[in-house]
Design a protein around this motif. Sequence first.
Motif, mmCIF file in Angstrom:
data_model
loop_
_atom_site.group_PDB
_atom_site.id
_atom_site.type_symbol
_atom_site.label_atom_id
_atom_site.label_comp_id
_atom_site.label_asym_id
_atom_site.label_seq_id
_atom_site.Cartn_x
_atom_site.Cartn_y
_atom_site.Cartn_z
ATOM 1 N N GLY A 177 2.961 0.502 -0.247
ATOM 2 C CA GLY A 177 4.043 1.330 0.466
ATOM 3 C C GLY A 177 5.403 0.625 0.521
ATOM 4 N N ARG A 208 -9.944 1.280 -2.130
ATOM 5 C CA ARG A 208 -8.488 1.197 -2.022
ATOM 6 C C ARG A 208 -7.709 0.865 -2.746
ATOM 7 N NH1 ARG A 208 -6.278 0.557 4.223
ATOM 8 N NH2 ARG A 208 -7.023 -1.818 3.886
ATOM 9 N N ALA A 266 -3.431 7.542 2.199
ATOM 10 C CA ALA A 266 -3.687 7.882 3.518
ATOM 11 C C ALA A 266 -4.758 8.954 3.711
ATOM 12 C CB ALA A 266 -1.642 8.214 3.741
ATOM 13 N N CYS A 267 -4.904 9.777 2.555
ATOM 14 C CA CYS A 267 -6.176 10.898 2.894
ATOM 15 C C CYS A 267 -6.916 10.328 2.324
ATOM 16 C CB CYS A 267 -5.438 12.239 2.836
ATOM 17 S SG CYS A 267 -3.751 11.994 3.414
#
Length: 984
Positions: free
Chosen positions: A603, A718, A942-943
């Motif tokens: 991020g 992730r 995020a998705c």
Amino acid sequence: MALGSGWAVAAVAVLLQGVLPRVSQAQTFSFPLRRPEACARHQFFDISMLTCAPCGAHQRQDARGTSCVCLPGFQMISNNGGADIICKKCPDDKKGVTEDGWNCISCPAGLTAEGKCQCPSGHILVERDVNGALLSQATCRPCDGSENSFTVANVLGNRCVRCEPTFINTSRSCACLKPNTLTGGLCFSTGNFPPPMISPARYGELGMSIPSEWFARYLHSSAAACSVYANLTACQALGNMCVMNMNSYNYATFDACGLFHLVSESTAGLSNVHSVSFWKQNLPWLFYGYQLGLAPQVLSTTPFPSNFSFKGQNQNTQMKFVAASYDVRGNFLKWQTLEGGILQLCPDTETRLNAAYSFGTTYQQDCVIPLSKILIDFPSPIFYDLYLEYTDENQHQYIWALPVLNLNLQHNKMFVNRDSNSGKWILTRRIFLVDALSGRENDLGSQPRLIRIATQISLSIHLVPNTKKGNIYPPLITIGYSDIDVKDPNSQFVKVSFSVEYEMNQEEPRIQTDIALGVLGGLAVLTALLKTAGWKRRIGSPMIDLQTVMKFLVYYAGDLTNVFVIITVATGLYWLIFFKAQKSVSVFLPTPTQEERFVTFVGCAFALKALQFLHKLISQVTIDIFFIDWERPKGKVLKAVEGEGGVRSATVPVSIWRTYFVANEWNEIQTVRKINPLFQGLTVLFFLEVVGFKNLALMDSSSSLSRDPSSYIAPYSRILRYAVSSALWLVIGMIQIVFFAVFYERFIEDKIRQFVDLCSMSNISVFLLSHKCFGYYIHGRSVHGHADTNMEEMNLNLKREAENLCSQRGLVPNTEGQTFQIAISSQMRQHYDRIHETLIRKNGPARLLSSSASTFEQSIKAYNTMNKFLGSFIDHVHKDMDYFIKDKLLLEKILGIEFMEPMEKSIFYNDDGHSFSSVLYYGNEATLLIYDLLFFCVVDLACQDFILAAFLTYLQQEVFKFIRNIVGQKNLASKTLVDQRFLI
């Protein structure tokens, strides 16, 4: 035969037409819903019609509600089920009805509510003799409770059975006389055990306790039988009630666990079971102990004796969990494996359920279950002691006891197992899934008021540090219960989950990451300082001010982004390669909680890269640019003079179309890239979704690109998603860049070089300033003297140039150098600004523009003035603003800074690499590629959707490209006086 068969078929068809009913178009297939409990007392539930039907005369509903029985005082004559029963009233001298309901009989005493004969306590009812003949009058026979027989009537009152042994042992009779204590159907001496007391079931989640009928009946008797007689079943039942109370213990109360500890302390002199100090003889093993700091010792002191490996000859990926199961009364049921969903309340296929015990596969299962289904499936709790089975070197089978962390356990009214400090934990052993029994208040057959459900079960497996052989510590089972207030089971739902997580100590990887971040971050500071110094040199300002600090921060943000990208991509590939390719297990993937730091890095990288991208975008659309037209007028023409009615001679005007054409081409190449964004996104999606590279990001040990849809699909990591997608994005991007540079630009089209050629063909030079005192120059002066000519002359000029019959295109005679980096003197910049200010303001000082001219004419004059000035500057006309040409030093090229400052003369640096593309997308491909990569990865993180990430990435590319073109066109039109309508 054929004729006969035809007649037979026709006859059957006619018969069926007459028998089978036809469906009317208006007919509906709905009817009222009726339940058995909704039927009245004189009705029964017809299981065929699914509705309430009336019972016959002298009948009422039976206990199940699906048939009828005779009223008290009536005997059955016939019974065919349902309402097909015939009842007959008994005569006055035989008002009683036999137990089976078929005969009337005279009773020696009174009648029950059902009209049956009733006997006093300690007597049994006798209605028939030994050969089954019905007696004329029933008799009540007392059971012999003397020392010779020790018998008493059974629960049904139809047979004499031997007294419970505790009665005989305590009072030598079938009566528990004072001062002895009667509890739970057992008789104990008063001195052997504390007197009975209130035994509530505690529901800490709801903050309440209720009087439990089960505890009231069996808690004290189980404790007494366990303590006095060492009854194994009673000890197990006592332990079960402690577990039903969440293993909670309070020194101020004397509940189930208090009794268990009291009994345990009384057995201190007995030996331990299997040399386990927490496991006393005759008692179940419920606790590991209450000492502070004991839990970490249990969990991380002794490794599990067996090794695990993903691949190779010694492959071992199946964890064999077994459980010793007990019913609520303490009876041992059986040994059973956990396969088949023993601990998983959520329904699924057996293959997917068993995947939970495949070593290395992170497992997650969630579902919502109706409370009514739970009440049906679990009327009574089953208790499990969990073990992990293994085989030693001699092929002998052993089991290892697994610790349990009960999140609902209270020690002195504190939820100690919810503390983040594991030293305060109290580990236990026994678990259950559903307890619908202790929540029943008055009747064990009624619906429970409260029900306790294991809504969260997690199996945590920790890797032994620095292991190379797949050693783990004993798995920890974390279980959390929810207390449900039962109101309407059909409308209440419970969310449950089951998970298996694998963890390792991430301290060493974290330290290595911090070291890399520190070293590379320091290098980023140095490169940012060099860029800031170069920027200060190029703007001709030696002062350090706020703008300098902001510029440094922007440069540092861009360089720090590259540091984050290097670290995150390297980290992701490390986990991908070392986890998926390992044979003997030495690493586990970071857990979702441990991934948070990595996600924060990604991020931050995206935020900093976005800042750098916007900075470059703003810098590109605010450059100073001017197109120098070298074309000179050809002769003179006669021109009418307005208002005078005459003519006069004037020079032939130079066509502006060449300038417009070059400006339009410059506008077109502003967003030309070395990669095709659409092809990039589609190719990455093809490899991820179609080829199956996304399956490499699953948190399991498999390296296969394809998965069986019927098998369990592990959750995505992730870190691995980032590793796979970023690696594909970078590899495909690099392949495109290499293809573009090696093949496309050489054999198909090189837009940058074509633009330089176009400038030469158009007799137009480009003077571009990206900084106040630094920029680029493209020398486009035609070697033929003019370019505004017809086709024949143009072809002739090109032929002469191809045959070397004319001079070369370079700024310096007999050279090919057309592109330069320029560092201009401050005097040159000041003179440029004076003219440029007039050009962009469309008015100016009287020495440059006529005060009586129109705004447009003033702009034309300012344009011509700038064109003449820059042309004369290039031709060395202004001795006070002259320049010289030199090559850049290698170190200057590497550092991106000019060592020589243009004091009196400007400096033109030979530039064969067309570095003017740095003010275009073309020269910033690395920044754009990394920005697109980070945008794609951030959206996916995020998705968890590659397709959405690719779509949004392409969408934002097109949006910024559109904005870049629009703003760039306006800047180009304002700086060069080119009408924006001609910029396509």
